[in-house]
Design a protein around this motif. Structure first.
Motif, mmCIF file in Angstrom:
data_model
loop_
_atom_site.group_PDB
_atom_site.id
_atom_site.type_symbol
_atom_site.label_atom_id
_atom_site.label_comp_id
_atom_site.label_asym_id
_atom_site.label_seq_id
_atom_site.Cartn_x
_atom_site.Cartn_y
_atom_site.Cartn_z
ATOM 1 N N GLY A 79 0.793 -1.223 0.000
ATOM 2 C CA GLY A 79 0.000 0.000 0.000
ATOM 3 C C GLY A 79 0.823 1.270 0.000
ATOM 4 N N ALA A 80 2.145 1.157 -0.180
ATOM 5 C CA ALA A 80 3.000 2.347 -0.149
ATOM 6 C C ALA A 80 2.946 3.147 -1.446
ATOM 7 C CB ALA A 80 4.446 1.951 0.145
ATOM 8 N N GLY A 81 2.445 2.538 -2.536
ATOM 9 C CA GLY A 81 2.385 3.231 -3.824
ATOM 10 C C GLY A 81 3.379 2.713 -4.842
ATOM 11 N N LYS A 82 4.056 1.595 -4.542
ATOM 12 C CA LYS A 82 5.057 1.059 -5.465
ATOM 13 C C LYS A 82 4.437 0.647 -6.802
ATOM 14 C CE LYS A 82 6.449 -2.377 -3.000
ATOM 15 N NZ LYS A 82 5.360 -2.309 -1.992
ATOM 16 N N SER A 83 3.413 -0.194 -6.737
ATOM 17 C CA SER A 83 2.815 -0.703 -7.978
ATOM 18 C C SER A 83 2.177 0.411 -8.797
ATOM 19 C CB SER A 83 1.773 -1.779 -7.655
ATOM 20 O OG SER A 83 2.376 -2.912 -7.057
ATOM 21 N N THR A 84 1.557 1.375 -8.123
ATOM 22 C CA THR A 84 0.953 2.505 -8.841
ATOM 23 C C THR A 84 2.030 3.314 -9.555
ATOM 24 O OG1 THR A 84 -0.828 2.629 -7.214
ATOM 25 C CG2 THR A 84 -0.477 4.559 -8.590
ATOM 26 N N THR A 85 3.160 3.516 -8.890
ATOM 27 C CA THR A 85 4.268 4.242 -9.523
ATOM 28 C C THR A 85 4.807 3.472 -10.720
ATOM 29 O OG1 THR A 85 4.891 5.227 -7.396
ATOM 30 C CG2 THR A 85 6.547 5.245 -9.142
ATOM 31 N N ILE A 86 4.983 2.161 -10.566
ATOM 32 C CA ILE A 86 5.477 1.336 -11.671
ATOM 33 C C ILE A 86 4.504 1.379 -12.850
ATOM 34 C CG2 ILE A 86 5.875 -1.063 -12.364
ATOM 35 C CD1 ILE A 86 7.205 -1.505 -9.651
ATOM 36 N N ASP A 87 3.205 1.350 -12.560
ATOM 37 C CA ASP A 87 2.215 1.452 -13.643
ATOM 38 C C ASP A 87 2.391 2.748 -14.429
ATOM 39 O OD1 ASP A 87 1.102 -0.973 -13.048
ATOM 40 O OD2 ASP A 87 -0.656 -0.171 -12.003
ATOM 41 N N MET A 88 2.698 3.845 -13.736
ATOM 42 C CA MET A 88 2.892 5.122 -14.432
ATOM 43 C C MET A 88 4.194 5.121 -15.229
ATOM 44 S SD MET A 88 1.315 8.043 -11.881
ATOM 45 C CE MET A 88 2.009 7.468 -10.328
ATOM 46 N N LEU A 89 5.228 4.463 -14.715
ATOM 47 C CA LEU A 89 6.478 4.361 -15.469
ATOM 48 C C LEU A 89 6.283 3.546 -16.741
ATOM 49 C CD1 LEU A 89 9.181 3.707 -12.691
ATOM 50 C CD2 LEU A 89 8.372 5.889 -13.626
ATOM 51 N N LEU A 90 5.379 2.574 -16.691
ATOM 52 C CA LEU A 90 5.109 1.725 -17.847
ATOM 53 C C LEU A 90 4.045 2.306 -18.778
ATOM 54 C CD1 LEU A 90 5.131 -1.790 -16.129
ATOM 55 C CD2 LEU A 90 6.820 -0.896 -17.739
ATOM 56 N N GLY A 91 3.467 3.437 -18.409
ATOM 57 C CA GLY A 91 2.430 4.039 -19.237
ATOM 58 C C GLY A 91 1.091 3.343 -19.125
ATOM 59 N N LEU A 92 0.935 2.453 -18.141
ATOM 60 C CA LEU A 92 -0.338 1.761 -17.946
ATOM 61 C C LEU A 92 -1.380 2.671 -17.317
ATOM 62 C CD1 LEU A 92 1.005 -1.687 -16.673
ATOM 63 C CD2 LEU A 92 0.278 -1.073 -18.988
ATOM 64 N N SER A 93 -0.927 3.712 -16.635
ATOM 65 C CA SER A 93 -1.825 4.744 -16.119
ATOM 66 C C SER A 93 -1.109 6.082 -16.200
ATOM 67 C CB SER A 93 -2.256 4.443 -14.678
ATOM 68 O OG SER A 93 -1.142 4.498 -13.806
ATOM 69 N N GLN A 94 -1.876 7.143 -16.184
ATOM 70 C CA GLN A 94 -1.321 8.482 -16.310
ATOM 71 C C GLN A 94 -1.352 9.192 -14.966
ATOM 72 O OE1 GLN A 94 0.042 9.595 -19.228
ATOM 73 N NE2 GLN A 94 -0.396 7.512 -19.928
ATOM 74 N N PRO A 95 -0.305 9.938 -14.632
ATOM 75 C CA PRO A 95 -0.338 10.696 -13.372
ATOM 76 C C PRO A 95 -1.386 11.796 -13.424
ATOM 77 C CG PRO A 95 1.618 11.260 -14.661
ATOM 78 C CD PRO A 95 0.968 10.111 -15.352
ATOM 79 N N ASP A 96 -2.022 12.037 -12.290
ATOM 80 C CA ASP A 96 -2.967 13.148 -12.202
ATOM 81 C C ASP A 96 -2.224 14.480 -12.240
ATOM 82 O OD1 ASP A 96 -5.102 11.371 -11.925
ATOM 83 O OD2 ASP A 96 -4.829 11.261 -9.756
#
Length: 345
Positions: A79-96
């Motif tokens: 729950g620290a935000g690791k996977s969410t950050t990795i998703d943004m590095l991979l372009g799987l999601s966009q940062p707000d």
């Protein structure tokens, strides 16, 4: 050629004055500009990235710059935000908020060029295909893939190339995912719990392969719950807590952020009150014939034990990475406030 809007005034734009010098006239500044132009783009350049899911702030203004060829461990509790950050590095999601650049371009552009590959924990494999068939099929999606046997050998699974994926162990399937990631010869390899399911020997040989790839200039970012892997194989460790980076440095630097050392000695019936009264001591406890003192002034504690008590077999040790991880990512409000400042210093 006419303007699509019909407004031909665009052709009347004045030309730049020939007296304007486009380059800096200072020789030192010109040299600086040339050096900057020749410097390779950062493998990862994330600036102030933020991501929310409803009322949950998963990533809170992370800044992360990674140079080509670095091996970086990206660590934090669940729950620290690791996977969410990795998703943004991979372009799987966009940062707000904020932006991510991979080798000077967008994540999606880098992936389209084969510059980025990922090894995830699960999924993406067909049980009825053999290992070789899986790699051959995936290679057909690339215009210039690495040779199939080469990536199988580098992943350590050439000897099981004819085995069906469904008959492979969890560790062997992780190695297969690693082989698939190598097909495009990526400049950046992102690993999410890459050694899950591997035995000790398998993990060791896997990381030897990763180190060999990094020696060729490949950048590696990995998330893992095996802290000893980060300690042994990462050039740099980034610790994340509640969506923020709380520490960033070498393993030794991270360990030093968990202040204090542990002094152990063999001593029956120690005076724990006297030990706790010593300068720098945060705790003192007795376990059987062993006394354990945690202190920021190990010299004072050691001197007391050796000169004022019959203690023997004295040992002074620094905190390990697990101690630092707990201290820097724990939920204690006082601890987190001080270690966040230390990590960003």
């Amino acid at each position: 050629m006419s303007c699509p809007t019909g407004d031909t005034r665009v052709h009347a734009a004045p030309r730049a004055s020939p007296t304007v010098e486009p380059m800096n006239t200072n020789p030192l500044l010109r040299e600086r500009d040339r050096a900057a132009a020749q410097r390779p783009a950062l493998a990862v350049d994330a600036r102030g990235i933020t991501k929310r899911f409803g009322q949950v702030l998963a990533v809170d203004g992370i800044d992360l710059q990674i140079a080509p060829g670095e091996i970086v461990a990206f660590l934090g509790p669940n729950g620290a935000g690791k996977s969410t950050t990795i998703d943004m590095l991979l372009g799987l999601s966009q940062p707000d908020e904020g932006a991510v650049s991979i080798f000077g371009g967008t994540p999606r552009a880098a992936i389209a060029r084969g510059l980025v590959s990922a090894v995830l924990q699960s999924g993406g494999l067909l049980n009825d295909l053999t290992v070789r068939e899986t790699v051959t099929l995936t290679a057909s999606f690339f215009t210039a893939p690495s040779p199939v046997d080469e990536v199988l050998e580098r992943a350590g699974i050439l000897d099981i190339a004819e085995r069906r994926v469904g008959k492979c162990s969890g560790g062997q399937q992780q190695r297969l995912r690693f082989a698939l990631a190598l097909l495009s010869d990526p400049g950046l390899l992102i690993l999410d719990e890459p050694t899950t399911g591997m035995d000790v020997e398998g993990r060791r040989s896997f990381w030897q392969a990763i180190r060999a790839d990094a020696a060729r200039g490949r950048t590696v970012v990995f998330a893992t719950h095996y802290l000893e892997e980060a300690d042994l194989y990462a050039d740099r460790i980034v610790l994340v807590r509640k969506g923020r980076i709380v520490a960033d440095g070498t393993s030794a630097q991270i360990k030093n952020l968990a202040s204090g050392r542990v002094v152990r000695a063999t001593l029956a019936d120690p005076d724990l009150g006297a030990l706790r009264a010593l300068a720098g001591v945060s705790s003192a406890e007795s376990r059987g014939d062993t006394v354990i003192v945690t202190t920021t002034d190990s010299d004072t504690a050691a001197r007391y034990l050796l000169t004022q008590t019959p203690a023997v077999d004295l040992e002074v040790t620094s905190h390990n990475l697990e101690d630092a991880f707990v201290a820097l990512t724990g939920d204690d409000d006082t601890t987190s406030a001080t270690t966040t400042a230390a990590g960003r210093a």
